[in-house]
Design an enzyme around this catalytic site. Structure first.
Site, PDB file in Angstrom:
ATOM      1  N   TYR A   1      42.125  55.271  35.532  1.00 16.44           N
ATOM      2  CA  TYR A   1      42.235  53.982  36.217  1.00 16.44           C
ATOM      3  C   TYR A   1      43.163  53.045  35.449  1.00 16.44           C
ATOM      4  O   TYR A   1      44.046  52.413  36.033  1.00 16.44           O
ATOM      5  CB  TYR A   1      40.846  53.354  36.368  1.00 16.44           C
ATOM      6  CG  TYR A   1      40.875  51.951  36.917  1.00 16.44           C
ATOM      7  CD1 TYR A   1      41.268  51.710  38.230  1.00 16.44           C
ATOM      8  CD2 TYR A   1      40.527  50.866  36.115  1.00 16.44           C
ATOM      9  CE1 TYR A   1      41.318  50.416  38.736  1.00 16.44           C
ATOM     10  CE2 TYR A   1      40.564  49.571  36.614  1.00 16.44           C
ATOM     11  CZ  TYR A   1      40.956  49.352  37.926  1.00 16.44           C
ATOM     12  OH  TYR A   1      41.016  48.069  38.416  1.00 16.44           O
TER      13      TYR A   1
ATOM     14  N   GLU B   1      35.585  44.875  43.915  1.00 15.57           N
ATOM     15  CA  GLU B   1      35.464  43.765  42.959  1.00 15.57           C
ATOM     16  C   GLU B   1      34.237  42.915  43.273  1.00 15.57           C
ATOM     17  O   GLU B   1      33.539  42.444  42.365  1.00 15.57           O
ATOM     18  CB  GLU B   1      36.725  42.895  42.981  1.00 15.57           C
ATOM     19  CG  GLU B   1      37.981  43.570  42.438  1.00 15.57           C
ATOM     20  CD  GLU B   1      37.948  43.806  40.934  1.00 15.57           C
ATOM     21  OE1 GLU B   1      37.000  43.337  40.270  1.00 15.57           O
ATOM     22  OE2 GLU B   1      38.863  44.468  40.427  1.00 15.57           O
TER      23      GLU B   1
ATOM     24  N   TRP C   1      32.583  47.415  35.318  1.00  8.05           N
ATOM     25  CA  TRP C   1      33.527  48.048  36.235  1.00  8.05           C
ATOM     26  C   TRP C   1      33.370  49.562  36.270  1.00  8.05           C
ATOM     27  O   TRP C   1      33.578  50.191  37.306  1.00  8.05           O
ATOM     28  CB  TRP C   1      34.954  47.658  35.841  1.00  8.05           C
ATOM     29  CG  TRP C   1      35.994  48.164  36.772  1.00  8.05           C
ATOM     30  CD1 TRP C   1      37.040  48.986  36.471  1.00  8.05           C
ATOM     31  CD2 TRP C   1      36.124  47.895  38.182  1.00  8.05           C
ATOM     32  NE1 TRP C   1      37.796  49.247  37.590  1.00  8.05           N
ATOM     33  CE2 TRP C   1      37.253  48.579  38.646  1.00  8.05           C
ATOM     34  CE3 TRP C   1      35.381  47.125  39.083  1.00  8.05           C
ATOM     35  CZ2 TRP C   1      37.671  48.526  39.978  1.00  8.05           C
ATOM     36  CZ3 TRP C   1      35.787  47.077  40.423  1.00  8.05           C
ATOM     37  CH2 TRP C   1      36.921  47.777  40.847  1.00  8.05           C
TER      38      TRP C   1
END
Length: 206
Positions: free
Chosen positions: A28, A50, A58
């Site tokens: 990522y 998000e 995350w």
């Protein structure tokens, strides 16, 4: 290139300090975070992810990304916008996502608001990139401690999104979104991806 040499190259790269040794996180960081995105489907996907992250880390969301993709019709905004209460109940029982009613409802609400923006501006891309004057902001942070959590741009984005009915779009979430979608380059200057990001956002590329 052999698997061993690929692993050595991956290990030798300098990365932002938030990037752990988790393979998912590394991919990522190296391939997505900070890369300018102008694809509406991806912009919708990350708007949902998000918002789902609020109060969580995350990596927890990245590990459920495929689950979200399956649960939300491949992040097809038109399909998600048509979800009803039966879909909400289905999603509340889906172990592949964060089973929070407010976040699930917000995904549907945001899909409907997203479509209205597309209708008004021609694309969500044309709308959202106006907050950085349609060109990525290149920052020059030397340490992660310098990286802000909000900026005047994310404040303006948050205020306008809320006015349009979007949920889970506080300024902190908006700035994380801007970082993810490459609206800002917040890789620290010693990170391998920083230079790549600077080269990527040349006037010709944008």
């Amino acid at each position: 290139m052999t698997q061993q040499s690929t692993r050595q190259e991956t290990t030798s790269k300098k990365r932002c300090h938030w990037c752990t040794n988790d393979e998912l996180y590394i991919r990522y960081h190296d391939e997505e975070w900070g890369v300018p995105c102008h694809d509406d489907q991806t912009l919708f996907e990350f708007l949902i992810l998000e918002g789902a992250q609020a109060g969580l880390n995350w990596l927890a969301i990245l590990k459920r990304r495929e689950g979200y993709r399956n649960a939300l019709a491949g992040f097809d905004v038109q399909k998600v916008a048509r979800f009803d209460e039966a879909d909400v109940e289905r999603l509340l029982n889906d172990k592949g996502i964060i089973r929070n009613r407010l976040k699930i409802n917000s995904a549907i609400t945001n899909a409907r608001a997203f479509i209205k923006v597309q209708q008004e501006f021609g694309s969500f891309d044309a709308y959202i990139w106006q907050f950085v004057n349609h060109h990525p902001i290149i920052n020059h942070w030397q340490t992660m401690d310098e990286v802000p959590v909000t900026t005047p741009e994310s404040d303006a984005m948050s205020k306008d999104l809320k006015k349009r009915g979007f949920k889970y779009v506080g300024s902190t979430i908006c700035y994380a979104y801007m970082q993810a979608m490459g609206m800002v380059n917040d890789h620290i200057t010693s990170c391998t991806s920083y230079k790549i990001g600077v080269e990527r956002v040349s006037p010709e590329a944008c």
